[in-house]
Scaffold this motif. Structure first.
Motif, PDB file in Angstrom:
ATOM      1  N   PRO A   1       0.818  -1.213   0.000  1.00 32.26           N
ATOM      2  CA  PRO A   1       0.000   0.000   0.000  1.00 32.26           C
ATOM      3  C   PRO A   1       0.855   1.268   0.000  1.00 32.26           C
ATOM      4  CG  PRO A   1      -0.681  -1.508   1.744  1.00 32.26           C
ATOM      5  CD  PRO A   1       0.603  -2.026   1.187  1.00 32.26           C
ATOM      6  N   ALA A   2       0.256   2.370  -0.465  1.00 29.96           N
ATOM      7  CA  ALA A   2       0.966   3.651  -0.495  1.00 29.96           C
ATOM      8  C   ALA A   2      -0.039   4.789  -0.378  1.00 29.96           C
ATOM      9  CB  ALA A   2       1.778   3.785  -1.774  1.00 29.96           C
ATOM     10  N   TYR A   3       0.466   5.948   0.005  1.00 26.94           N
ATOM     11  CA  TYR A   3      -0.352   7.149   0.130  1.00 26.94           C
ATOM     12  C   TYR A   3      -0.246   7.978  -1.147  1.00 26.94           C
ATOM     13  CZ  TYR A   3      -0.489   5.843   5.011  1.00 26.94           C
ATOM     14  OH  TYR A   3      -0.685   5.156   6.179  1.00 26.94           O
ATOM     15  N   PRO A   4      -1.299   8.715  -1.484  1.00 22.69           N
ATOM     16  CA  PRO A   4      -1.303   9.503  -2.716  1.00 22.69           C
ATOM     17  C   PRO A   4      -0.103  10.439  -2.864  1.00 22.69           C
ATOM     18  CG  PRO A   4      -3.501   9.434  -1.798  1.00 22.69           C
ATOM     19  CD  PRO A   4      -2.580   8.802  -0.786  1.00 22.69           C
ATOM     20  N   SER A   5       0.303  11.102  -1.799  1.00 20.96           N
ATOM     21  CA  SER A   5       1.441  12.026  -1.908  1.00 20.96           C
ATOM     22  C   SER A   5       2.711  11.280  -2.306  1.00 20.96           C
ATOM     23  CB  SER A   5       1.648  12.782  -0.599  1.00 20.96           C
ATOM     24  OG  SER A   5       1.868  11.878   0.467  1.00 20.96           O
TER      25      SER A   5
ATOM     26  N   LEU B   1       6.613   9.646  -6.628  1.00 19.37           N
ATOM     27  CA  LEU B   1       7.262   8.572  -7.390  1.00 19.37           C
ATOM     28  C   LEU B   1       6.964   8.673  -8.887  1.00 19.37           C
ATOM     29  CD1 LEU B   1       6.699   5.543  -5.014  1.00 19.37           C
ATOM     30  CD2 LEU B   1       8.909   6.457  -5.740  1.00 19.37           C
ATOM     31  N   ALA B   2       5.722   9.043  -9.217  1.00 21.89           N
ATOM     32  CA  ALA B   2       5.325   9.128 -10.624  1.00 21.89           C
ATOM     33  C   ALA B   2       5.739  10.444 -11.266  1.00 21.89           C
ATOM     34  CB  ALA B   2       3.817   8.938 -10.749  1.00 21.89           C
ATOM     35  N   GLY B   3       6.133  11.424 -10.443  1.00 21.97           N
ATOM     36  CA  GLY B   3       6.550  12.716 -10.988  1.00 21.97           C
ATOM     37  C   GLY B   3       5.401  13.544 -11.530  1.00 21.97           C
ATOM     38  N   VAL B   4       4.237  13.437 -10.880  1.00 20.63           N
ATOM     39  CA  VAL B   4       3.062  14.199 -11.313  1.00 20.63           C
ATOM     40  C   VAL B   4       2.502  14.985 -10.124  1.00 20.63           C
ATOM     41  CG1 VAL B   4       2.461  12.546 -13.129  1.00 20.63           C
ATOM     42  CG2 VAL B   4       1.459  12.291 -10.855  1.00 20.63           C
ATOM     43  N   SER B   5       1.627  15.932 -10.423  1.00 20.88           N
ATOM     44  CA  SER B   5       0.988  16.698  -9.357  1.00 20.88           C
ATOM     45  C   SER B   5       0.008  15.813  -8.589  1.00 20.88           C
ATOM     46  CB  SER B   5       0.242  17.905  -9.937  1.00 20.88           C
ATOM     47  OG  SER B   5      -0.905  17.461 -10.650  1.00 20.88           O
ATOM     48  N   ARG B   6      -0.336  16.244  -7.396  1.00 17.45           N
ATOM     49  CA  ARG B   6      -1.301  15.473  -6.600  1.00 17.45           C
ATOM     50  C   ARG B   6      -2.665  15.454  -7.282  1.00 17.45           C
ATOM     51  NH1 ARG B   6       0.058  16.673  -0.249  1.00 17.45           N
ATOM     52  NH2 ARG B   6       2.239  16.068  -0.387  1.00 17.45           N
ATOM     53  N   GLN B   7      -3.038  16.560  -7.941  1.00 20.80           N
ATOM     54  CA  GLN B   7      -4.321  16.604  -8.644  1.00 20.80           C
ATOM     55  C   GLN B   7      -4.337  15.600  -9.799  1.00 20.80           C
ATOM     56  OE1 GLN B   7      -7.298  18.144  -7.985  1.00 20.80           O
ATOM     57  NE2 GLN B   7      -7.967  16.821  -9.652  1.00 20.80           N
TER      58      GLN B   7
ATOM     59  N   LEU C   1      -2.514  12.910 -10.045  1.00 20.83           N
ATOM     60  CA  LEU C   1      -2.543  11.571  -9.470  1.00 20.83           C
ATOM     61  C   LEU C   1      -3.937  11.225  -8.976  1.00 20.83           C
ATOM     62  CD1 LEU C   1      -0.699   9.104  -8.741  1.00 20.83           C
ATOM     63  CD2 LEU C   1      -1.065   9.903  -6.424  1.00 20.83           C
ATOM     64  N   SER C   2      -4.620  12.192  -8.389  1.00 23.98           N
ATOM     65  CA  SER C   2      -5.984  11.961  -7.912  1.00 23.98           C
ATOM     66  C   SER C   2      -6.880  11.492  -9.057  1.00 23.98           C
ATOM     67  CB  SER C   2      -6.546  13.231  -7.282  1.00 23.98           C
ATOM     68  OG  SER C   2      -7.885  13.045  -6.902  1.00 23.98           O
ATOM     69  N   ASN C   3      -6.726  12.122 -10.223  1.00 24.41           N
ATOM     70  CA  ASN C   3      -7.517  11.714 -11.391  1.00 24.41           C
ATOM     71  C   ASN C   3      -7.183  10.284 -11.805  1.00 24.41           C
ATOM     72  OD1 ASN C   3      -8.711  14.246 -11.466  1.00 24.41           O
ATOM     73  ND2 ASN C   3      -7.240  15.044 -12.942  1.00 24.41           N
ATOM     74  N   HIS C   4      -5.910   9.930 -11.766  1.00 21.85           N
ATOM     75  CA  HIS C   4      -5.500   8.572 -12.130  1.00 21.85           C
ATOM     76  C   HIS C   4      -6.015   7.544 -11.115  1.00 21.85           C
ATOM     77  CE1 HIS C   4      -3.104   9.517 -15.622  1.00 21.85           C
ATOM     78  NE2 HIS C   4      -2.462  10.455 -14.945  1.00 21.85           N
ATOM     79  N   LEU C   5      -5.978   7.906  -9.836  1.00 23.64           N
ATOM     80  CA  LEU C   5      -6.495   6.989  -8.816  1.00 23.64           C
ATOM     81  C   LEU C   5      -8.001   6.792  -8.966  1.00 23.64           C
ATOM     82  CD1 LEU C   5      -4.423   8.132  -5.705  1.00 23.64           C
ATOM     83  CD2 LEU C   5      -4.255   5.945  -6.924  1.00 23.64           C
ATOM     84  N   THR C   6      -8.702   7.865  -9.330  1.00 24.31           N
ATOM     85  CA  THR C   6     -10.142   7.744  -9.585  1.00 24.31           C
ATOM     86  C   THR C   6     -10.400   6.766 -10.719  1.00 24.31           C
ATOM     87  OG1 THR C   6     -10.567   9.980  -8.775  1.00 24.31           O
ATOM     88  CG2 THR C   6     -12.221   9.017 -10.249  1.00 24.31           C
ATOM     89  N   CYS C   7      -9.608   6.856 -11.762  1.00 22.90           N
ATOM     90  CA  CYS C   7      -9.723   5.937 -12.898  1.00 22.90           C
ATOM     91  C   CYS C   7      -9.451   4.503 -12.453  1.00 22.90           C
ATOM     92  CB  CYS C   7      -8.749   6.350 -13.993  1.00 22.90           C
ATOM     93  SG  CYS C   7      -8.669   5.185 -15.376  1.00 22.90           S
ATOM     94  N   LEU C   8      -8.377   4.301 -11.698  1.00 21.44           N
ATOM     95  CA  LEU C   8      -8.022   2.951 -11.250  1.00 21.44           C
ATOM     96  C   LEU C   8      -9.061   2.367 -10.306  1.00 21.44           C
ATOM     97  CD1 LEU C   8      -4.181   3.454 -10.738  1.00 21.44           C
ATOM     98  CD2 LEU C   8      -5.312   2.113 -12.537  1.00 21.44           C
ATOM     99  N   ARG C   9      -9.665   3.217  -9.472  1.00 27.14           N
ATOM    100  CA  ARG C   9     -10.751   2.742  -8.610  1.00 27.14           C
ATOM    101  C   ARG C   9     -11.956   2.373  -9.467  1.00 27.14           C
ATOM    102  NH1 ARG C   9      -9.866   7.318  -5.589  1.00 27.14           N
ATOM    103  NH2 ARG C   9     -11.926   8.070  -6.137  1.00 27.14           N
ATOM    104  N   GLY C  10     -12.259   3.202 -10.458  1.00 23.57           N
ATOM    105  CA  GLY C  10     -13.385   2.927 -11.353  1.00 23.57           C
ATOM    106  C   GLY C  10     -13.205   1.640 -12.136  1.00 23.57           C
TER     107      GLY C  10
END
Length: 114
Positions: free
Chosen positions: A33-37, A42-48, A50-59
Motif C-alpha cells: 500500500p501507499a499514500y497519494p502524496s 514517485l510518478a513525478g506528477v501533481s497530486r491533482q 494523481l488523484s484523477n489517475h487513482l479515480t480511474c483505477l478505482r473505477g
C-alpha cells in the motif's frame, strides 16, 4: 458492486496500463500500500493529476482506497493483480520494425498498428 466477466476485466486492465502514470502506480502498489502524496512523487506528477489517475483505477476496480483517520492509503484491489503485473514484466515482446505506428505522428496509412 458488479462482478465483471473476463473480457471486461482484461479491457479495464489494458486501459489502466495504457497510461504510463497509471502503470507506474500499479507497479508501485504491487509491493504494498501507499499514500497519494508518495505515489505522486514517485510518478513525478501533481497530486491533482494523481488523484484523477487513482479515480480511474478505482473505477476500473483495480485499486481500493482504505481510510486511515484523516489519510487514505491505496492498495491493489486483489493481490493477484500484483502477481499478474509481475508476470507481464517477464513477457518479452518482439516488435516489428515495419509496424511503428505507436503514435499518430508516426502512423503509416495502410500499415497494421501495434
Amino acid at each position: 458492486m458488479e462482478t465483471l466477466l473476463q473480457p471486461a476485466v482484461l479491457a479495464k486492465f489494458g486501459y489502466a496500463l495504457s497510461d504510463p502514470t497509471r502503470a507506474q502506480v500499479l507497479l508501485t502498489l504491487r509491493t504494498g500500500p501507499a499514500y497519494p502524496s508518495d505515489l505522486a512523487e514517485l510518478a513525478g506528477v501533481s497530486r491533482q493529476s494523481l488523484s484523477n489517475h487513482l479515480t480511474c483505477l478505482r473505477g476500473c476496480g483495480l485499486v481500493v482506497a482504505v481510510p486511515e483517520g484523516r489519510r487514505v492509503r491505496y492498495e491493489l484491489a486483489d493481490r493477484k493483480l500484483g502477481t499478474a503485473l509481475s508476470a507481464l514484466l517477464d513477457v518479452v515482446a518482439v516488435a516489428d520494425t515495419e509496424c511503428c505506428c505507436t503514435t499518430t505522428t508516426n502512423h503509416v496509412a495502410g500499415k497494421a498498428c501495434c
